[in-house]
Design a protein around this motif. Structure first.
Motif, PDB file in Angstrom:
ATOM      1  N   ARG A 110       0.977  62.188  71.585  1.00 59.51           N
ATOM      2  CA  ARG A 110       1.555  62.341  72.932  1.00 59.51           C
ATOM      3  C   ARG A 110       1.040  61.577  74.108  1.00 59.51           C
ATOM      4  NH1 ARG A 110       5.541  66.180  72.265  1.00 59.51           N
ATOM      5  NH2 ARG A 110       5.805  67.497  70.794  1.00 59.51           N
ATOM      6  N   VAL A 111      -0.309  61.752  74.046  1.00 56.53           N
ATOM      7  CA  VAL A 111      -1.128  61.069  75.328  1.00 56.53           C
ATOM      8  C   VAL A 111      -1.556  59.522  75.239  1.00 56.53           C
ATOM      9  CG1 VAL A 111      -2.940  61.741  76.962  1.00 56.53           C
ATOM     10  CG2 VAL A 111      -1.622  63.478  75.865  1.00 56.53           C
ATOM     11  N   ASN A 112      -1.560  59.181  73.650  1.00 60.39           N
ATOM     12  CA  ASN A 112      -2.337  57.910  73.549  1.00 60.39           C
ATOM     13  C   ASN A 112      -1.607  56.939  74.483  1.00 60.39           C
ATOM     14  OD1 ASN A 112      -4.430  56.685  72.252  1.00 60.39           O
ATOM     15  ND2 ASN A 112      -3.317  56.184  70.424  1.00 60.39           N
ATOM     16  N   LEU A 113      -0.546  56.603  74.002  1.00 61.48           N
ATOM     17  CA  LEU A 113       0.272  55.355  74.663  1.00 61.48           C
ATOM     18  C   LEU A 113       0.020  55.555  76.253  1.00 61.48           C
ATOM     19  CD1 LEU A 113       1.651  52.758  74.282  1.00 61.48           C
ATOM     20  CD2 LEU A 113       3.905  53.934  74.265  1.00 61.48           C
ATOM     21  N   PRO A 114       0.359  56.405  76.880  1.00 62.28           N
ATOM     22  CA  PRO A 114       0.276  56.515  78.429  1.00 62.28           C
ATOM     23  C   PRO A 114      -1.150  56.508  78.901  1.00 62.28           C
ATOM     24  CG  PRO A 114       1.014  58.859  77.650  1.00 62.28           C
ATOM     25  CD  PRO A 114       1.204  57.964  76.406  1.00 62.28           C
ATOM     26  N   ALA A 115      -2.084  57.084  78.050  1.00 66.45           N
ATOM     27  CA  ALA A 115      -3.467  56.986  78.344  1.00 66.45           C
ATOM     28  C   ALA A 115      -3.975  55.536  78.458  1.00 66.45           C
ATOM     29  CB  ALA A 115      -4.390  57.800  77.347  1.00 66.45           C
ATOM     30  N   ILE A 116      -3.689  54.687  77.234  1.00 63.85           N
ATOM     31  CA  ILE A 116      -4.038  53.421  77.238  1.00 63.85           C
ATOM     32  C   ILE A 116      -3.472  52.498  78.182  1.00 63.85           C
ATOM     33  CG2 ILE A 116      -3.655  51.323  75.738  1.00 63.85           C
ATOM     34  CD1 ILE A 116      -3.850  52.950  73.383  1.00 63.85           C
ATOM     35  N   SER A 117      -2.010  52.734  78.663  1.00 65.15           N
ATOM     36  CA  SER A 117      -1.494  51.971  79.891  1.00 65.15           C
ATOM     37  C   SER A 117      -2.320  52.497  80.950  1.00 65.15           C
ATOM     38  CB  SER A 117      -0.127  52.497  79.928  1.00 65.15           C
ATOM     39  OG  SER A 117       0.817  52.330  78.670  1.00 65.15           O
ATOM     40  N   ALA A 118      -2.734  53.773  81.280  1.00 63.62           N
ATOM     41  CA  ALA A 118      -3.503  54.120  82.316  1.00 63.62           C
ATOM     42  C   ALA A 118      -4.814  53.236  82.350  1.00 63.62           C
ATOM     43  CB  ALA A 118      -3.559  55.568  82.484  1.00 63.62           C
ATOM     44  N   ARG A 136     -12.486  57.036  75.712  1.00 58.18           N
ATOM     45  CA  ARG A 136     -13.711  58.014  75.100  1.00 58.18           C
ATOM     46  C   ARG A 136     -13.460  59.350  75.442  1.00 58.18           C
ATOM     47  NH1 ARG A 136     -16.921  54.008  77.704  1.00 58.18           N
ATOM     48  NH2 ARG A 136     -17.140  55.350  79.572  1.00 58.18           N
ATOM     49  N   ASP A 137     -12.837  59.852  76.558  1.00 57.80           N
ATOM     50  CA  ASP A 137     -12.307  61.244  76.799  1.00 57.80           C
ATOM     51  C   ASP A 137     -11.337  61.768  75.521  1.00 57.80           C
ATOM     52  OD1 ASP A 137     -14.050  61.796  79.063  1.00 57.80           O
ATOM     53  OD2 ASP A 137     -12.286  61.149  80.330  1.00 57.80           O
ATOM     54  N   LEU A 138     -10.291  60.677  75.370  1.00 62.36           N
ATOM     55  CA  LEU A 138      -9.436  61.132  74.285  1.00 62.36           C
ATOM     56  C   LEU A 138     -10.270  61.530  73.019  1.00 62.36           C
ATOM     57  CD1 LEU A 138      -6.197  59.032  74.670  1.00 62.36           C
ATOM     58  CD2 LEU A 138      -6.329  61.561  74.683  1.00 62.36           C
ATOM     59  N   SER A 139     -10.997  60.448  72.553  1.00 62.01           N
ATOM     60  CA  SER A 139     -11.709  60.700  71.240  1.00 62.01           C
ATOM     61  C   SER A 139     -12.729  62.030  71.489  1.00 62.01           C
ATOM     62  CB  SER A 139     -12.667  59.630  71.218  1.00 62.01           C
ATOM     63  OG  SER A 139     -13.431  59.433  69.836  1.00 62.01           O
ATOM     64  N   ASP A 140     -13.259  62.217  72.441  1.00 65.32           N
ATOM     65  CA  ASP A 140     -14.241  63.482  72.523  1.00 65.32           C
ATOM     66  C   ASP A 140     -13.263  64.565  72.356  1.00 65.32           C
ATOM     67  OD1 ASP A 140     -16.390  62.025  72.851  1.00 65.32           O
ATOM     68  OD2 ASP A 140     -16.278  62.093  74.984  1.00 65.32           O
ATOM     69  N   LEU A 141     -11.963  64.635  73.063  1.00 63.59           N
ATOM     70  CA  LEU A 141     -11.193  65.752  73.028  1.00 63.59           C
ATOM     71  C   LEU A 141     -10.446  65.981  71.630  1.00 63.59           C
ATOM     72  CD1 LEU A 141      -9.867  67.940  75.005  1.00 63.59           C
ATOM     73  CD2 LEU A 141      -7.929  66.307  75.213  1.00 63.59           C
ATOM     74  N   ARG A 142     -10.349  64.877  71.003  1.00 62.21           N
ATOM     75  CA  ARG A 142      -9.688  65.039  69.537  1.00 62.21           C
ATOM     76  C   ARG A 142     -10.859  65.364  68.521  1.00 62.21           C
ATOM     77  NH1 ARG A 142      -9.806  62.053  64.859  1.00 62.21           N
ATOM     78  NH2 ARG A 142      -7.916  62.169  63.707  1.00 62.21           N
ATOM     79  N   ILE A 318     -12.715  70.449  78.490  1.00 66.05           N
ATOM     80  CA  ILE A 318     -11.924  70.793  79.654  1.00 66.05           C
ATOM     81  C   ILE A 318     -12.033  69.709  80.786  1.00 66.05           C
ATOM     82  CG2 ILE A 318     -11.719  72.457  81.700  1.00 66.05           C
ATOM     83  CD1 ILE A 318     -12.476  74.716  79.716  1.00 66.05           C
ATOM     84  N   SER A 319     -13.297  69.307  80.974  1.00 64.99           N
ATOM     85  CA  SER A 319     -13.699  68.099  81.865  1.00 64.99           C
ATOM     86  C   SER A 319     -13.068  66.861  81.438  1.00 64.99           C
ATOM     87  CB  SER A 319     -15.123  67.817  82.039  1.00 64.99           C
ATOM     88  OG  SER A 319     -15.533  69.154  82.568  1.00 64.99           O
ATOM     89  N   ALA A 320     -13.136  66.608  80.276  1.00 61.49           N
ATOM     90  CA  ALA A 320     -12.175  65.491  79.668  1.00 61.49           C
ATOM     91  C   ALA A 320     -10.829  65.449  79.893  1.00 61.49           C
ATOM     92  CB  ALA A 320     -12.595  65.528  78.054  1.00 61.49           C
ATOM     93  N   TRP A 321     -10.284  66.652  79.644  1.00 61.85           N
ATOM     94  CA  TRP A 321      -8.912  66.850  79.677  1.00 61.85           C
ATOM     95  C   TRP A 321      -8.446  66.611  81.228  1.00 61.85           C
ATOM     96  CZ3 TRP A 321      -4.169  66.231  78.145  1.00 61.85           C
ATOM     97  CH2 TRP A 321      -3.113  66.645  78.879  1.00 61.85           C
ATOM     98  N   LYS A 322      -9.040  67.098  82.383  1.00 59.23           N
ATOM     99  CA  LYS A 322      -8.930  67.263  83.600  1.00 59.23           C
ATOM    100  C   LYS A 322      -8.867  65.507  83.917  1.00 59.23           C
ATOM    101  CE  LYS A 322     -10.546  71.558  85.241  1.00 59.23           C
ATOM    102  NZ  LYS A 322     -11.575  72.296  85.932  1.00 59.23           N
TER     103      LYS A 322
END
Length: 596
Positions: A110-118, A136-142, A318-322
């Protein structure tokens, strides 16, 4: 040709424009996915915790019932029930792991594409380090969701089950367990207060150091040639030591608190065993309850022990998600998602102002001009006049502070990127080819039509050069692959810009690395593009190519100093004694299909 037009065309308003991405919807869906998955995992954790009572209850029954009754039938029945419960425990534990895995996969999807665009937007505005941080935050969260750390608080939530069983065995057991739990929770909160700030400072310092090293490595040749490495190494060493010291302080405090919680856990198990022995001596409980209470106490405190140990992982997640959420909200796209059909029309720059984010000093100040199909515009001026910034704004790579760039009446920045890319070719000042084959790079990483790729390469004059490479168009280029010279890279990048015959071609210093043959190919490509009806914007310091421009835009200090027909501008600037007088004044001959 439309050389005599001075009136600026009125921009069109696209009524179909709508946000390219509803960031709040993405965030809500991601949060819902996480909460729903956590809810299912929490329910399973409840059953898992109940099933974990199997071992202590089995020990209690064996001590108090089987041994006293000497009944093998009872032992066999208890053994069958215990084995079935343990098997069910294993199945539920595996299913909970699958729930966590599905949570991580769904969240990433759900977040990957908008995160890459961002990340791309942030990299354009703040640099690549900030852009890659969200990845990196996405990878850490996963990894956090997929790991075992996430399950500890869920099991701690079901600790009242163990407390109730301990109270059922004896009130003293329950009171001792409750006191131990409160002590461990207090240690967790104290540890967070001691560790949070110093760990944040150490992490930030480490990220800055990594960014400095990454930015410096790209200049490795100059560093090696001028002997700068010892001084840079000392600077990096100081920064690394500072970051390491902060992180070491945080780790030391965290490990200290974890050691204290383990000490409390083991100590309370000894206390409960001693208490059980005393209660057995005075006849208030049985030996089986003593053994069972000791085992249950260990199981009661284990999740709190794990929470204390893994608390930093939760804080980090939590910090990564924020950070991810903040970046998505800050870079919420204003661009359209509805593809705009390919069309022909003028390029209008209307009162364009641009200031770097965070700065009050504009780089461009009220730039306005108009360019029509088939025209070549030369942009000239001294260094730091805003020429490269203008090129980025023309292709929608940066957001204007005010004013706008309009191609056939459509806002270049708001245009849906896929259809806009079909209309525009761009050769930036800093040429960069992507990892892949030459075919991939020329075709802009699309599933390409080989004929279009070859046509673009021929137009850029690199078809024969590519044919001499080891694998021709399939030659892989990029890090650790076939190395191209600066001139070869620039000509392939020119072919990429020409791919699909765009209607607007923006070339920033296109002849900077070219030899005479390469510059001749560039001139042919530019003239051919103009003959086909494209609008060409040329930014160059080497003035020889400017003799083929129909119009000139003279910039100084971010403003338009002069704009008009090339011959008129050169005549005016020559009278004023400006350096632009060195541009050759050659009248254009009319040829079939457009201006030469």
């Amino acid at each position: 040709m439309h050389f005599g037009r001075k009136k600026l065309a009125k921009p069109l308003e696209n009524k179909d424009a709508r946000p390219a991405l509803d960031v709040q919807s993405v965030i809500r869906e991601a949060r819902y996915t996480f909460v729903r998955g956590l809810g299912w995992a929490g329910v399973m954790s409840g059953f898992i915790n109940v099933l974990q009572l199997t071992v202590p209850l089995f020990m209690l029954q064996v001590h108090d019932r089987v041994i006293n009754s000497q009944s093998t039938d009872t032992l066999i029945l208890l053994l069958v029930i215990a084995i079935a419960a343990i098997i069910l425990f294993g199945i539920l534990d595996f299913l909970r792991a699958l729930v966590f895995q599905e949570m991580a996969k769904s969240l990433l999807r759900r977040v990957n594409l908008p995160a890459i665009s961002a990340a791309m937007r942030v990299a354009l505005e703040k640099g690549s380090l900030h852009g890659t941080q969200v990845l990196r935050d996405l990878s850490d969260l996963r990894n956090f969701i997929n790991g075992s750390t996430i399950g500890a608080p869920l099991e701690a939530l079901w600790s009242p089950i163990f407390l109730l069983v301990m109270f059922a065995l004896h009130p003293y057991y329950g009171i001792a367990g409750l006191v131990a739990v409160l002590i461990l929770i207090g240690f967790s909160l104290l540890g967070d207060l001691l560790v949070r700030q110093v760990t944040k400072e150490g992490t930030d310092a480490n990220l800055r150091n990594i960014g400095d090293i990454g930015a410096t490595v790209s200049n490795a040749e100059a560093i090696e040639a001028m002997g700068m490495m010892p001084a840079l190494a000392m600077r990096w060493r100081r920064e690394q030591i500072h970051a390491s010291e902060l992180l070491d302080v945080g780790n030391m405090r965290s490990k200290g608190m974890y050691s204290m919680t383990r000490t409390v856990r083991f100590g309370m198990q000894i206390v409960i065993l001693a208490m059980g022995a005393y209660l057995v001596i005075i006849g208030e409980t049985t030996p089986g309850a003593m053994i069972g209470g000791t085992v249950i106490m260990g199981r009661l405190l284990l999740p709190f022990d794990n929470v204390t140990r893994d608390w930093r992982a939760w804080v980090g997640a939590i910090s990564a998600w924020k950070r991810i959420r903040s970046m998505l909200e800050e870079t919420q796209s204003e661009r359209e998602i509805k593809p705009t059909p390919r069309s022909e029309g003028p390029l209008l720059v209307d009162n364009l102002v641009y200031a770097v984010p965070g700065s009050n000093v504009p780089v461009l100040r009220g730039v306005s001009f108009e360019l029509f199909p088939g025209e070549i515009l030369g942009v000239v001026g001294p260094s730091a006049a805003g020429k490269s910034t203008l090129s980025r704004l023309l292709v929608g790579a940066a957001k204007p502070t005010s004013g706008g760039v309009y191609l056939n009446g459509h806002n270049a920045y708001l245009w849906e990127r896929g259809s806009f890319g079909d209309m525009v070719g761009y050769l930036p000042q800093s040429v960069s080819l992507l990892n892949g084959t030459i075919r991939d790079n020329i075709s802009r990483m699309r599933d390409s039509n080989p004929r279009k790729v070859i046509n673009a390469a021929r137009a850029a004059g690199v078809h024969e050069m590519i044919g001499r490479l080891p694998l021709g168009y399939d030659t892989p280029i990029g890090a650790g692959r076939h190395t191209l010279s600066g001139g070869q890279q620039q000509r392939i990048a020119l072919a990429r810009a020409l791919y699909g015959w765009p209607r607007l071609l923006v070339l920033d210093e296109p002849n900077a690395n070219l030899d005479a043959e390469g510059e001749a190919s560039l001139i042919r490509a530019v003239r051919q593009a103009a003959d086909s009806g494209a609008m060409v914007v040329l930014i160059a310091h080497r003035q020889s190519i400017m003799q083929y421009a129909h119009k000139l835009l003279v910039m100084q200090d971010g403003r338009v100093k002069q704009f008009g027909e090339r011959t008129d501008i050169i005549r005016n600037m020559s009278n004023e004694g400006d350096g632009i007088k060195n541009i050759p004044v050659i009248a254009h001959k009319q040829e079939s299909g457009g201006a030469a």
